[in-house]
Design an enzyme around this catalytic site. Structure first.
Site, PDB file in Angstrom:
ATOM      1  N   SER A  63       0.892  -1.141   0.040  1.00  0.00           N
ATOM      2  CA  SER A  63       0.060   0.197   0.095  1.00  0.00           C
ATOM      3  C   SER A  63       1.010   1.251   0.050  1.00  0.00           C
ATOM      4  CB  SER A  63      -0.895   0.136   1.181  1.00  0.00           C
ATOM      5  OG  SER A  63      -1.834   1.001   1.026  1.00  0.00           O
ATOM      6  N   ASP A 115      -0.154  -4.120  -4.000  1.00  0.00           N
ATOM      7  CA  ASP A 115      -1.346  -3.156  -4.452  1.00  0.00           C
ATOM      8  C   ASP A 115      -0.871  -1.567  -3.938  1.00  0.00           C
ATOM      9  OD1 ASP A 115      -3.880  -2.846  -5.329  1.00  0.00           O
ATOM     10  OD2 ASP A 115      -4.729  -2.763  -3.482  1.00  0.00           O
ATOM     11  N   ASP A 164       7.959   3.266  -9.664  1.00  0.00           N
ATOM     12  CA  ASP A 164       7.950   2.981 -11.370  1.00  0.00           C
ATOM     13  C   ASP A 164       8.921   2.145 -11.476  1.00  0.00           C
ATOM     14  OD1 ASP A 164      10.277   4.781 -11.667  1.00  0.00           O
ATOM     15  OD2 ASP A 164       8.814   6.574 -11.715  1.00  0.00           O
ATOM     16  N   ASP A 201      13.139   2.467 -10.355  1.00  0.00           N
ATOM     17  CA  ASP A 201      13.110   2.305  -9.160  1.00  0.00           C
ATOM     18  C   ASP A 201      14.344   1.282  -8.710  1.00  0.00           C
ATOM     19  OD1 ASP A 201      12.125   4.855  -8.241  1.00  0.00           O
ATOM     20  OD2 ASP A 201      10.248   3.984  -8.044  1.00  0.00           O
ATOM     21  N   HIS A 243      -8.105  -5.022  -0.789  1.00  0.00           N
ATOM     22  CA  HIS A 243      -6.506  -4.260  -0.485  1.00  0.00           C
ATOM     23  C   HIS A 243      -5.778  -5.223   0.116  1.00  0.00           C
ATOM     24  CE1 HIS A 243      -3.969  -1.176  -0.740  1.00  0.00           C
ATOM     25  NE2 HIS A 243      -3.876  -0.815   0.570  1.00  0.00           N
TER      26      HIS A 243
END
Length: 493
Positions: A181, A206, A222, A225, A273
């Site tokens: 998250s 997620d 992204d 990284d 989630h």
């Protein structure tokens, strides 16, 4: 005395009245003052219960690191990280630079003891020797302070970057960040902190969407990284991101809502989630595996251009480094979630003459309402048996042969077929065999199956021989059905 008593009583009543009025006013949002405090020594300020970090140095007592290894699987070891190796305590800890490093980062309104994250510890340490670093930044990410938690991710990433630098000082670069998250977005700031060093791998579970929709590349996870960034999406458009964030992105069960999350009074969004770390934890030692099939884009998926196909990749811990693209996964509604490979055919598709110039097999909107092709002109002329999509959740048959399990009859695989199942199947397919009626089931399969090849020469009929022949014929029929009944597939030619 009486006068004093009356005065005391009236004074008490007045104090009670004032207290009641002040209490009532405190519940009025428009009148309620918001406490603001500034901690000069630590460069942060607090609005209500929400802490906003301005310019704190690392190490920060609000960001703590704990180490688990096979030497201390249950007792976490506090790791102090500072500006130099000598000021840190890695050298006196259970840390072993010869073992791979996993850094696990929780998200908003949670801590390191979030159940699926702790489950990862048991799975990893049961699998092999690892250095498992758990990051606890819950003091800077508690609810209902989401905006301040997002603001603090940059500072948290900087301090985790300091941990990564000390691990590099120990002589290892085998470092894998796993963020859930908001923790997945934190990994971006870890990456920017340790540049020009490039992390080996980042896994985003997620990644959080709110306040990251329009973020610049250096402010969100992204592909730049790490050398390899893999992402699992389970609650896109709600708490997670719909856009692709990595070299490879897996959208599980469509990526928005997860099966099994609608019962027991639970919040289906929160459940969906949290399925991302659930799936990942299971993947660490799963023998079945979370296999996804290739899809060109999420728009193509929504238009029905992404049927299950043989271009499959495993997601989770064993996702092959270097994998690129987007993949769709289906799971069971409850643990164990993994269902393995999709076992099917890869047959060249005929193009519809009208749609040929557009490179399509079939109108995607017709496909949406008519999945099984009942509106096709040839529907009644096709021997429909019994489903155009056979799928083997276990991938291997009972004898160990690959792709040998075919759930033809009421979800019963051929390796588990009984004589009664076979009889019912053949009754659905009388026209392929001589005679309109089938004899009663007897002691062998020879009485119910007319073999397409010569039977064994000995007197004792081998049931396995006829079952193998039945499988061959069923697979031939499956192929002929799938040539006519298949979900549309985009064809660029």
């Amino acid at each position: 005395m009486a006068g004093r008593g009356n005065f005391s009583c009236s004074k008490m009543s007045w104090n009670v009245l004032v207290a009641v009025v002040l209490t009532a006013l405190s519940f009025l949002p428009s009148c309620r003052p918001v406490p603001v405090s500034v901690k000069k020594g630590r460069s942060s300020f607090t609005i209500g219960n929400c802490v906003w970090v301005v310019d704190r140095p690392c190490p920060d007592s609000d960001i703590r690191f704990y180490l688990f290894t096979r030497s201390n699987p249950d007792d976490r070891q506090y790791i102090h990280i500072d500006e130099t190796w000598e000021q840190s305590n890695l050298s006196s800890s259970y840390f072993n630079p010869s073992h791979p490093v996993k850094v696990i980062i929780h998200g908003y309104n949670a801590d390191m003891f979030l159940t699926p994250l702790i489950n990862m510890k048991g799975e990893y340490l049961s699998r092999a020797n690892y250095n498992l670093f758990y990051v606890d930044w819950s003091d800077l990410a508690h609810g209902p302070c989401y905006p301040s938690a997002v603001h603090n991710t940059r500072h948290v990433g900087k301090c985790i970057g300091q941990l990564v630098q000390r691990i590099i000082d120990a002589g290892t670069d085998n470092i894998h960040l796993v963020g859930f998250s908001l923790g997945a977005q934190v990994t971006n700031y870890v990456s920017t902190t340790v540049r020009p060093f490039r992390l080996k791998r980042i896994t985003g579970l997620d990644p959080a969407m709110p306040l990251f929709i329009t973020a610049a590349p250096d402010d969100k996870l992204d592909p730049t990284d790490a050398e390899f960034v893999d992402v699992i999406h389970t609650n896109a458009l709600v708490q997670g991101k719909i856009e692709r964030c990595g070299h490879v992105d897996f959208y599980v069960n469509g990526g928005i809502l997860q099966p099994g999350c609608w019962g027991s009074g639970q919040n289906p969004m929160a459940c969906s989630h949290h399925r991302a770390p659930d799936y990942y934890a299971e993947s660490i030692r799963s023998l079945t595996g979370f296999w996804g099939w290739s899809c060109q884009s999420y728009v193509y998926y929504l238009l029905g251009f992404c049927p299950q196909n043989n271009a499959q990749v495993i997601a989770g811990e064993d996702c092959p480094t270097g994998t690129e693209g987007m993949f769709m996964i289906t799971t069971n509604p409850a643990s164990p979630f993994a269902i393995g490979r999709w076992a099917g055919f890869s047959i060249p598709q005929k193009k519809d003459a009208i749609l040929n110039k557009h490179g399509l097999n079939r109108d995607p909107f017709i496909s949406d309402i008519d999945q099984w092709g009942k509106l096709d002109s040839s529907f009644n002329n096709v021997d429909h048996f019994p489903t155009p999509y056979s799928q083997d959740p276990n991938h291997q048959g009972s004898q160990g042969g690959e792709d040998d399990e075919w759930p033809y009859f009421n979800h019963v695989g051929t390796s588990d077929l009984t004589k009664e199942h076979i009889r019912k199947i053949l009754e659905q397919d009388k026209s392929r065999y001589s005679g309109d009626a089938l004899p009663a089931v007897k002691s062998t399969l020879a009485t119910t199956i007319l073999p397409a090849v010569a039977p064994p020469s000995d007197n004792d009929i081998d049931d396995a021989f006829y079952l193998q022949d039945l499988r061959r014929r069923l697979q031939q029929k499956e192929a002929s059905v799938m040539q006519r009944y298949t979900m549309p597939m985009f064809n660029a030619h």
